[in-house]
Design an enzyme around this catalytic site. Structure first.
Site, PDB file in Angstrom:
ATOM      1  N   LYS A  87       0.849  -1.207   0.000  1.00  0.00           N
ATOM      2  CA  LYS A  87       0.000   0.000   0.000  1.00  0.00           C
ATOM      3  C   LYS A  87       0.881   1.253   0.000  1.00  0.00           C
ATOM      4  O   LYS A  87       0.618   2.221  -0.704  1.00  0.00           O
ATOM      5  CB  LYS A  87      -0.960  -0.019   1.199  1.00  0.00           C
TER       6      LYS A  87
ATOM      7  N   GLN B 208      -4.943  -1.929   9.654  1.00  0.00           N
ATOM      8  CA  GLN B 208      -4.915  -3.228   8.983  1.00  0.00           C
ATOM      9  C   GLN B 208      -5.525  -4.303   9.883  1.00  0.00           C
ATOM     10  O   GLN B 208      -5.218  -4.405  11.070  1.00  0.00           O
ATOM     11  CB  GLN B 208      -3.462  -3.582   8.611  1.00  0.00           C
TER      12      GLN B 208
ATOM     13  N   ASP C 249     -10.847   2.860   4.098  1.00  0.00           N
ATOM     14  CA  ASP C 249     -11.252   1.462   3.972  1.00  0.00           C
ATOM     15  C   ASP C 249     -12.775   1.341   3.848  1.00  0.00           C
ATOM     16  O   ASP C 249     -13.289   0.274   3.517  1.00  0.00           O
ATOM     17  CB  ASP C 249     -10.852   0.711   5.248  1.00  0.00           C
TER      18      ASP C 249
HETATM   19  N1  GUN Z   1      -7.087  -7.078   5.882  1.00  0.00           N
HETATM   20  C1  GUN Z   1      -7.396  -7.766   4.764  1.00  0.00           C
HETATM   21  N2  GUN Z   1      -8.022  -6.964   3.874  1.00  0.00           N
HETATM   22  C2  GUN Z   1      -8.105  -5.745   4.450  1.00  0.00           C
HETATM   23  C3  GUN Z   1      -8.636  -4.499   4.021  1.00  0.00           C
HETATM   24  O1  GUN Z   1      -9.171  -4.332   2.923  1.00  0.00           O
HETATM   25  N3  GUN Z   1      -8.530  -3.481   4.919  1.00  0.00           N
HETATM   26  C4  GUN Z   1      -7.946  -3.639   6.125  1.00  0.00           C
HETATM   27  N4  GUN Z   1      -7.899  -2.584   6.924  1.00  0.00           N
HETATM   28  N5  GUN Z   1      -7.448  -4.776   6.551  1.00  0.00           N
HETATM   29  C5  GUN Z   1      -7.525  -5.819   5.712  1.00  0.00           C
END
Ligand code: GUN
Length: 282
Positions: free
Chosen positions: A54, A98, A121
């Site tokens: 990311k 996350q 998100d």
């Molecule tokens: N863990 C797995 N996929 C995601 C996501 O799209 N966002 C977040 N914050 N954690 C994740």
């Protein structure tokens, strides 16, 4: 005839190029580039890789990003404090905590503490509520990515039968809401659904987001359907989706591969959301 393979990498690259251009013009106007803050608690290796990707993606489109790596013993209150601080921080446009979090920490409490305007998100109750209300704010990245693929493929959703397998807050429910907003007739299946294959076989658009390797075979795919496989399952013979690709590719009109389908779209849509969040703060 074998299905068309939907190239998520290529579509994601197009989205990222567009975001890069828009980041440059935003920076010229606002005097600073959009900034994403990420948070990981503990040292889950998969999370580390996702978050590193990311940050790399942010840098590639000219966005700034800051990472907060917290020790595994961090308390829920300490995490809530950081999330509140980032919400107030003028120089932070997007916040991403996350998942998964350590078991002691309630993810719902943490997500609810994120400033909805910075919730890139799209997982806060406020943004989930806006989506349910039909007035989307920031939309979860993977569902938004799946919709972008359907748009890119020119799939007619109005009046189409869409079946979503999976009812998670992260993917199943929001993608169902987005399909409904696009005027599809939407059915959501889950682990208690009876005769799953028969329901799936009704779908002009089949979205699999259930996390069970190759759950859906050829008998779950209507000839000519468009199949979007959100599954990302690690098995002894490598990564695979929720759809048995080799079987479904012979029946569908178009299908996303795993990897290389929906996966690359998730980060691309995170960039879209971060730019959107930054714009809405100016
Ligand atoms: N863990 C797995 N996929 C995601 C996501 O799209 N966002 C977040 N914050 N954690 C994740």
């Amino acid at each position: 005839m074998a299905a068309r393979i939907i190239d998520g990498k290529a579509v994601a690259a197009t989205v990222r190029e567009r975001v890069a251009r828009e980041v440059a013009s935003h920076e010229a106007e606002a005097g600073r580039a959009p900034a994403l803050a990420t948070v990981i608690v503990g040292d889950d290796p998969a999370s580390e890789i996702y978050v590193r990707n990311k940050h790399r993606a942010c840098a590639e489109v000219g966005m700034r990003s800051v990472h907060h790596g917290l020790p595994a013993e961090t308390t829920e209150n300490e995490l809530l404090e950081l999330v509140a601080e980032l919400g107030l921080h003028d120089d932070v446009d997007g916040i991403l905590v996350q998942l998964p979090l350590p078991e002691r920490i309630d993810p719902d409490r943490v997500l609810a503490a994120i400033d909805p305007g910075k919730d890139v998100d799209g997982l806060t109750p406020a943004n989930a509520g806006l989506l349910a209300h039909g007035t989307p704010g920031l939309v979860p990245c993977t569902p938004a990515g799946a919709m972008e693929l359907l748009r890119h493929e020119g799939v007619e959703l109005e009046g189409a039968e869409a079946v979503v397998v999976g009812r998670s807050k992260l993917v199943g429910v929001p993608v169902a809401r987005l399909l409904l907003a696009a005027d599809a007739t939407v059915t959501v299946c889950h682990s208690r659904s009876r005769d799953l294959a028969a329901v799936c076989r009704r779908a002009d658009v089949l979205v699999a987001a259930v996390g069970v390797p190759r759950l859906l075979g050829a008998d779950a795919v209507k000839p000519g359907a468009v199949v979007i496989d959100v599954g990302m399952n690690r098995t002894d013979d490598g990564l695979c989706g929720d759809v048995d690709f080799d079987a479904a590719v012979e029946v569908a009109a178009a299908i996303t591969p795993v990897p290389g389908g929906v996966g690359p779209m998730t980060i691309a849509m995170l960039l879209v959301n971060t730019l959107k969040a930054a714009r809405s703060r100016v």
